[in-house]
Design a protein around this motif. Sequence first.
Motif, PDB file in Angstrom:
ATOM      1  N   LYS A  33       0.825  -1.220   0.000  1.00 40.89           N
ATOM      2  CA  LYS A  33       0.000   0.000   0.000  1.00 40.89           C
ATOM      3  C   LYS A  33       0.858   1.267   0.000  1.00 40.89           C
ATOM      4  O   LYS A  33       0.504   2.274   0.596  1.00 40.89           O
ATOM      5  N   TYR A  34       1.992   1.199  -0.669  1.00 39.27           N
ATOM      6  CA  TYR A  34       2.872   2.354  -0.850  1.00 39.27           C
ATOM      7  C   TYR A  34       2.902   2.716  -2.325  1.00 39.27           C
ATOM      8  O   TYR A  34       2.629   1.872  -3.183  1.00 39.27           O
ATOM      9  N   GLU A  35       3.259   3.952  -2.601  1.00 41.12           N
ATOM     10  CA  GLU A  35       3.406   4.415  -3.969  1.00 41.12           C
ATOM     11  C   GLU A  35       4.785   5.035  -4.127  1.00 41.12           C
ATOM     12  O   GLU A  35       5.224   5.818  -3.281  1.00 41.12           O
ATOM     13  N   ILE A  36       5.461   4.686  -5.202  1.00 42.33           N
ATOM     14  CA  ILE A  36       6.779   5.265  -5.468  1.00 42.33           C
ATOM     15  C   ILE A  36       6.584   6.597  -6.187  1.00 42.33           C
ATOM     16  O   ILE A  36       6.088   6.630  -7.312  1.00 42.33           O
ATOM     17  N   ALA A  37       6.934   7.680  -5.498  1.00 38.29           N
ATOM     18  CA  ALA A  37       6.919   9.002  -6.124  1.00 38.29           C
ATOM     19  C   ALA A  37       8.156   9.119  -7.009  1.00 38.29           C
ATOM     20  O   ALA A  37       8.063   9.492  -8.175  1.00 38.29           O
ATOM     21  N   GLU A  38       9.314   8.770  -6.421  1.00 38.72           N
ATOM     22  CA  GLU A  38      10.560   8.774  -7.186  1.00 38.72           C
ATOM     23  C   GLU A  38      11.640   8.015  -6.429  1.00 38.72           C
ATOM     24  O   GLU A  38      11.840   8.227  -5.236  1.00 38.72           O
ATOM     25  N   ILE A  39      12.313   7.149  -7.160  1.00 36.41           N
ATOM     26  CA  ILE A  39      13.516   6.483  -6.647  1.00 36.41           C
ATOM     27  C   ILE A  39      14.610   6.664  -7.683  1.00 36.41           C
ATOM     28  O   ILE A  39      14.409   6.415  -8.873  1.00 36.41           O
ATOM     29  N   GLU A  74       5.844  15.218   7.290  1.00 32.92           N
ATOM     30  CA  GLU A  74       5.582  14.961   8.716  1.00 32.92           C
ATOM     31  C   GLU A  74       4.567  13.829   8.890  1.00 32.92           C
ATOM     32  O   GLU A  74       4.600  13.100   9.855  1.00 32.92           O
ATOM     33  N   GLU A  75       3.636  13.728   7.959  1.00 32.10           N
ATOM     34  CA  GLU A  75       2.582  12.732   8.081  1.00 32.10           C
ATOM     35  C   GLU A  75       2.946  11.460   7.309  1.00 32.10           C
ATOM     36  O   GLU A  75       3.697  11.502   6.349  1.00 32.10           O
ATOM     37  N   GLN A  76       2.386  10.358   7.755  1.00 24.84           N
ATOM     38  CA  GLN A  76       2.593   9.090   7.059  1.00 24.84           C
ATOM     39  C   GLN A  76       1.743   9.117   5.797  1.00 24.84           C
ATOM     40  O   GLN A  76       0.538   8.981   5.842  1.00 24.84           O
ATOM     41  N   ASN A  77       2.375   9.323   4.656  1.00 25.67           N
ATOM     42  CA  ASN A  77       1.615   9.447   3.413  1.00 25.67           C
ATOM     43  C   ASN A  77       1.844   8.292   2.451  1.00 25.67           C
ATOM     44  O   ASN A  77       1.336   8.310   1.341  1.00 25.67           O
ATOM     45  N   ASN A  78       2.605   7.296   2.861  1.00 29.44           N
ATOM     46  CA  ASN A  78       2.868   6.098   2.048  1.00 29.44           C
ATOM     47  C   ASN A  78       3.452   6.400   0.676  1.00 29.44           C
ATOM     48  O   ASN A  78       3.282   5.638  -0.254  1.00 29.44           O
ATOM     49  N   LEU A  79       4.138   7.535   0.564  1.00 32.67           N
ATOM     50  CA  LEU A  79       4.863   7.863  -0.659  1.00 32.67           C
ATOM     51  C   LEU A  79       6.343   7.569  -0.446  1.00 32.67           C
ATOM     52  O   LEU A  79       6.899   7.907   0.599  1.00 32.67           O
ATOM     53  N   ILE A  80       6.955   6.974  -1.442  1.00 32.22           N
ATOM     54  CA  ILE A  80       8.380   6.657  -1.377  1.00 32.22           C
ATOM     55  C   ILE A  80       9.143   7.624  -2.274  1.00 32.22           C
ATOM     56  O   ILE A  80       8.837   7.752  -3.455  1.00 32.22           O
ATOM     57  N   LEU A 117      12.354   1.366   2.979  1.00 36.03           N
ATOM     58  CA  LEU A 117      11.533   2.572   2.866  1.00 36.03           C
ATOM     59  C   LEU A 117      10.087   2.310   3.275  1.00 36.03           C
ATOM     60  O   LEU A 117       9.391   3.217   3.730  1.00 36.03           O
ATOM     61  N   ILE A 118       9.650   1.088   3.139  1.00 35.29           N
ATOM     62  CA  ILE A 118       8.300   0.694   3.542  1.00 35.29           C
ATOM     63  C   ILE A 118       8.226   0.523   5.050  1.00 35.29           C
ATOM     64  O   ILE A 118       7.165   0.633   5.642  1.00 35.29           O
ATOM     65  N   GLY A 119       9.376   0.261   5.682  1.00 32.80           N
ATOM     66  CA  GLY A 119       9.384   0.142   7.139  1.00 32.80           C
ATOM     67  C   GLY A 119      10.073  -1.089   7.680  1.00 32.80           C
ATOM     68  O   GLY A 119      10.199  -1.245   8.898  1.00 32.80           O
ATOM     69  N   PHE A 120      10.538  -1.970   6.812  1.00 32.10           N
ATOM     70  CA  PHE A 120      11.262  -3.145   7.288  1.00 32.10           C
ATOM     71  C   PHE A 120      12.626  -2.725   7.821  1.00 32.10           C
ATOM     72  O   PHE A 120      13.276  -1.849   7.267  1.00 32.10           O
ATOM     73  N   LYS A 121      13.033  -3.370   8.894  1.00 33.73           N
ATOM     74  CA  LYS A 121      14.339  -3.115   9.514  1.00 33.73           C
ATOM     75  C   LYS A 121      15.172  -4.396   9.431  1.00 33.73           C
ATOM     76  O   LYS A 121      14.655  -5.469   9.136  1.00 33.73           O
ATOM     77  N   ASP A 122      16.458  -4.283   9.780  1.00 30.87           N
ATOM     78  CA  ASP A 122      17.317  -5.479   9.763  1.00 30.87           C
ATOM     79  C   ASP A 122      18.442  -5.413  10.789  1.00 30.87           C
ATOM     80  O   ASP A 122      19.540  -5.890  10.549  1.00 30.87           O
TER      81      ASP A 122
END
Length: 142
Positions: A33-39, A74-80, A117-122
Amino acid sequence: MDNIYFFKEDCQFDLRKLKKHKKWLNQLADQYKYEIAEINYIFCSDEYLHKINLDYLDHDTYTDIITFDLNDSEEQNNLIESDIFISIDRIKDNANNLKIGFKQELSRVMAHGVLHLIGFKDKTEDEKSKMREAENKALELL
């Protein structure tokens, strides 16, 4: 699909072979449920990435990937929005050490950056396990 760009710095690498990855990486983000704005993927040498690691993260180590999250909302907008630096030297060595193909290892690392970027850590073993599982699912999509 003009939201993912490929560049190279200080390395020889054929970027034409990555065109199909754009659709795949967008599908990967969409799955969470994320959208890539730009990578911007910047493929580079060990030395180039080592200097970035020193200059920006104060880490004196070689690594395969450094991901910079450029979404300063500032807000969680699910844009990458991100710059992702990948060492082609490390990918070659890792693929060789793991006895897998270069393209498979490169794809895994490209997905790894998006998953961060989605939130996974390692950092912990549990986080690493969840990251590896997500990477494997991402590779199945490809």
